[in-house]
Design a protein around this motif. Sequence first.
Motif, mmCIF file in Angstrom:
data_model
loop_
_atom_site.group_PDB
_atom_site.id
_atom_site.type_symbol
_atom_site.label_atom_id
_atom_site.label_comp_id
_atom_site.label_asym_id
_atom_site.label_seq_id
_atom_site.Cartn_x
_atom_site.Cartn_y
_atom_site.Cartn_z
ATOM 1 N N ASN A 20 0.832 -1.207 0.000
ATOM 2 C CA ASN A 20 0.000 0.000 0.000
ATOM 3 C C ASN A 20 0.862 1.251 0.000
ATOM 4 O O ASN A 20 0.567 2.222 -0.702
ATOM 5 C CB ASN A 20 -0.954 -0.002 1.198
ATOM 6 C CG ASN A 20 -2.157 -0.881 0.994
ATOM 7 O OD1 ASN A 20 -2.510 -1.237 -0.139
ATOM 8 N ND2 ASN A 20 -2.797 -1.259 2.079
ATOM 9 N N ASN A 21 1.944 1.234 0.771
ATOM 10 C CA ASN A 21 2.863 2.373 0.784
ATOM 11 C C ASN A 21 3.545 2.550 -0.568
ATOM 12 O O ASN A 21 3.703 3.667 -1.055
ATOM 13 C CB ASN A 21 3.901 2.217 1.888
ATOM 14 C CG ASN A 21 3.315 2.396 3.266
ATOM 15 O OD1 ASN A 21 2.271 3.016 3.427
ATOM 16 N ND2 ASN A 21 3.972 1.838 4.258
ATOM 17 N N LEU A 22 3.955 1.429 -1.178
ATOM 18 C CA LEU A 22 4.583 1.517 -2.500
ATOM 19 C C LEU A 22 3.603 2.049 -3.539
ATOM 20 O O LEU A 22 3.979 2.828 -4.419
ATOM 21 C CB LEU A 22 5.101 0.140 -2.933
ATOM 22 C CG LEU A 22 6.361 -0.348 -2.226
ATOM 23 C CD1 LEU A 22 6.651 -1.798 -2.597
ATOM 24 C CD2 LEU A 22 7.545 0.539 -2.570
ATOM 25 N N SER A 23 2.346 1.657 -3.440
ATOM 26 C CA SER A 23 1.350 2.143 -4.405
ATOM 27 C C SER A 23 1.122 3.642 -4.222
ATOM 28 O O SER A 23 0.958 4.365 -5.205
ATOM 29 C CB SER A 23 0.038 1.369 -4.284
ATOM 30 O OG SER A 23 -0.587 1.613 -3.055
ATOM 31 N N GLU A 24 1.131 4.114 -2.972
ATOM 32 C CA GLU A 24 0.967 5.543 -2.735
ATOM 33 C C GLU A 24 2.165 6.329 -3.280
ATOM 34 O O GLU A 24 1.998 7.404 -3.856
ATOM 35 C CB GLU A 24 0.779 5.828 -1.244
ATOM 36 C CG GLU A 24 -0.562 5.387 -0.718
ATOM 37 C CD GLU A 24 -1.726 6.010 -1.447
ATOM 38 O OE1 GLU A 24 -1.717 7.229 -1.694
ATOM 39 O OE2 GLU A 24 -2.655 5.255 -1.787
ATOM 40 N N LYS A 25 3.363 5.794 -3.099
ATOM 41 C CA LYS A 25 4.555 6.448 -3.652
ATOM 42 C C LYS A 25 4.485 6.482 -5.173
ATOM 43 O O LYS A 25 4.858 7.477 -5.802
ATOM 44 C CB LYS A 25 5.821 5.733 -3.200
ATOM 45 C CG LYS A 25 6.170 5.969 -1.757
ATOM 46 C CD LYS A 25 7.425 5.221 -1.368
ATOM 47 C CE LYS A 25 7.709 5.375 0.110
ATOM 48 N NZ LYS A 25 8.873 4.593 0.545
ATOM 49 N N GLU A 26 4.011 5.390 -5.760
ATOM 50 C CA GLU A 26 3.875 5.333 -7.217
ATOM 51 C C GLU A 26 2.865 6.368 -7.703
ATOM 52 O O GLU A 26 3.093 7.041 -8.696
ATOM 53 C CB GLU A 26 3.454 3.924 -7.648
ATOM 54 C CG GLU A 26 3.339 3.745 -9.132
ATOM 55 C CD GLU A 26 4.665 3.869 -9.868
ATOM 56 O OE1 GLU A 26 4.638 4.236 -11.054
ATOM 57 O OE2 GLU A 26 5.723 3.610 -9.264
ATOM 58 N N LEU A 27 1.774 6.496 -6.985
ATOM 59 C CA LEU A 27 0.753 7.470 -7.356
ATOM 60 C C LEU A 27 1.294 8.891 -7.236
ATOM 61 O O LEU A 27 1.051 9.725 -8.114
ATOM 62 C CB LEU A 27 -0.486 7.285 -6.485
ATOM 63 C CG LEU A 27 -1.732 8.045 -6.892
ATOM 64 C CD1 LEU A 27 -2.166 7.652 -8.298
ATOM 65 C CD2 LEU A 27 -2.846 7.777 -5.910
ATOM 66 N N ASP A 28 2.050 9.157 -6.175
ATOM 67 C CA ASP A 28 2.674 10.478 -6.029
ATOM 68 C C ASP A 28 3.647 10.748 -7.169
ATOM 69 O O ASP A 28 3.713 11.863 -7.689
ATOM 70 C CB ASP A 28 3.407 10.588 -4.694
ATOM 71 C CG ASP A 28 2.464 10.684 -3.512
ATOM 72 O OD1 ASP A 28 1.261 10.946 -3.718
ATOM 73 O OD2 ASP A 28 2.925 10.478 -2.375
ATOM 74 N N LYS A 29 4.386 9.719 -7.557
ATOM 75 C CA LYS A 29 5.339 9.872 -8.657
ATOM 76 C C LYS A 29 4.601 10.141 -9.971
ATOM 77 O O LYS A 29 5.002 11.008 -10.742
ATOM 78 C CB LYS A 29 6.188 8.607 -8.776
ATOM 79 C CG LYS A 29 7.294 8.699 -9.804
ATOM 80 C CD LYS A 29 8.191 7.485 -9.753
ATOM 81 C CE LYS A 29 7.533 6.314 -10.442
ATOM 82 N NZ LYS A 29 8.391 5.149 -10.585
ATOM 83 N N ILE A 30 3.528 9.407 -10.201
ATOM 84 C CA ILE A 30 2.754 9.588 -11.432
ATOM 85 C C ILE A 30 2.174 10.984 -11.506
ATOM 86 O O ILE A 30 2.210 11.635 -12.548
ATOM 87 C CB ILE A 30 1.609 8.547 -11.519
ATOM 88 C CG1 ILE A 30 2.150 7.149 -11.721
ATOM 89 C CG2 ILE A 30 0.654 8.890 -12.642
ATOM 90 C CD1 ILE A 30 1.094 6.065 -11.577
ATOM 91 N N LEU A 31 1.620 11.426 -10.409
ATOM 92 C CA LEU A 31 0.949 12.726 -10.403
ATOM 93 C C LEU A 31 1.911 13.891 -10.222
ATOM 94 O O LEU A 31 1.485 15.045 -10.279
ATOM 95 C CB LEU A 31 -0.106 12.765 -9.297
ATOM 96 C CG LEU A 31 -1.285 11.843 -9.505
ATOM 97 C CD1 LEU A 31 -2.202 11.899 -8.300
ATOM 98 C CD2 LEU A 31 -2.040 12.198 -10.760
ATOM 99 N N ASN A 32 3.179 13.569 -10.015
ATOM 100 C CA ASN A 32 4.180 14.610 -9.814
ATOM 101 C C ASN A 32 3.693 15.579 -8.746
ATOM 102 O O ASN A 32 3.429 16.742 -9.004
ATOM 103 C CB ASN A 32 4.504 15.338 -11.117
ATOM 104 C CG ASN A 32 5.767 16.138 -11.019
ATOM 105 O OD1 ASN A 32 6.437 16.141 -10.000
ATOM 106 N ND2 ASN A 32 6.091 16.838 -12.080
ATOM 107 N N LYS A 33 3.556 15.041 -7.549
ATOM 108 C CA LYS A 33 2.950 15.752 -6.442
ATOM 109 C C LYS A 33 3.577 17.122 -6.206
ATOM 110 O O LYS A 33 2.890 18.065 -5.850
ATOM 111 C CB LYS A 33 3.043 14.903 -5.178
ATOM 112 C CG LYS A 33 2.232 15.430 -4.048
ATOM 113 C CD LYS A 33 2.255 14.480 -2.883
ATOM 114 C CE LYS A 33 1.432 15.018 -1.744
ATOM 115 N NZ LYS A 33 1.447 14.157 -0.602
ATOM 116 N N SER A 34 4.839 17.266 -6.440
ATOM 117 C CA SER A 34 5.475 18.560 -6.202
ATOM 118 C C SER A 34 4.934 19.615 -7.162
ATOM 119 O O SER A 34 4.751 20.771 -6.788
ATOM 120 C CB SER A 34 6.990 18.462 -6.336
ATOM 121 O OG SER A 34 7.340 18.031 -7.635
#
Length: 141
Positions: A114-128
């Motif tokens: 679940n943590n890896l999926s959240e990191k992946e989602l942040d990476k995809i969406l370019n959270k910054s």
Amino acid sequence: MKYVGLLVSSVVVFLVILTNFYYNSITLDMQKIKDYILESNIILEDIVKKEEQVMEKKDEYITRLINLKKGIKNSKTSFLVKDYKEYKIKSIEGLIKSISESDLKYLEEVEKYNNLSEKELDKILNKSLIEVTYLPINIYT
């Protein structure tokens, strides 16, 4: 000189349109699998809070999780969310193991994916980028 300005503005508009297509594609993909993710999170919460009740209805929960796994796998999404889907599928597999073997040690695996999926989602969406361009609603009120 006026043609340079026209060229620059055209390139900027093109980049904005591409960015819009990118984020729309991700949003549409996430909408296709959000119900499956929500249901798996509800089951995870049940396992943590109502462990005895889940173990009594073990077969029902496993069947639900298998259906969720199939639903996520069979959902037509773009290549952009492929890794996110894989992490969520592995998380569901951990839930299945946890229920079938009546052992909560697999919940660590579920949390990991679940943590890896959240990191992946942040990476995809370019959270910054989103955090930089975000305007709070309070400004307009």
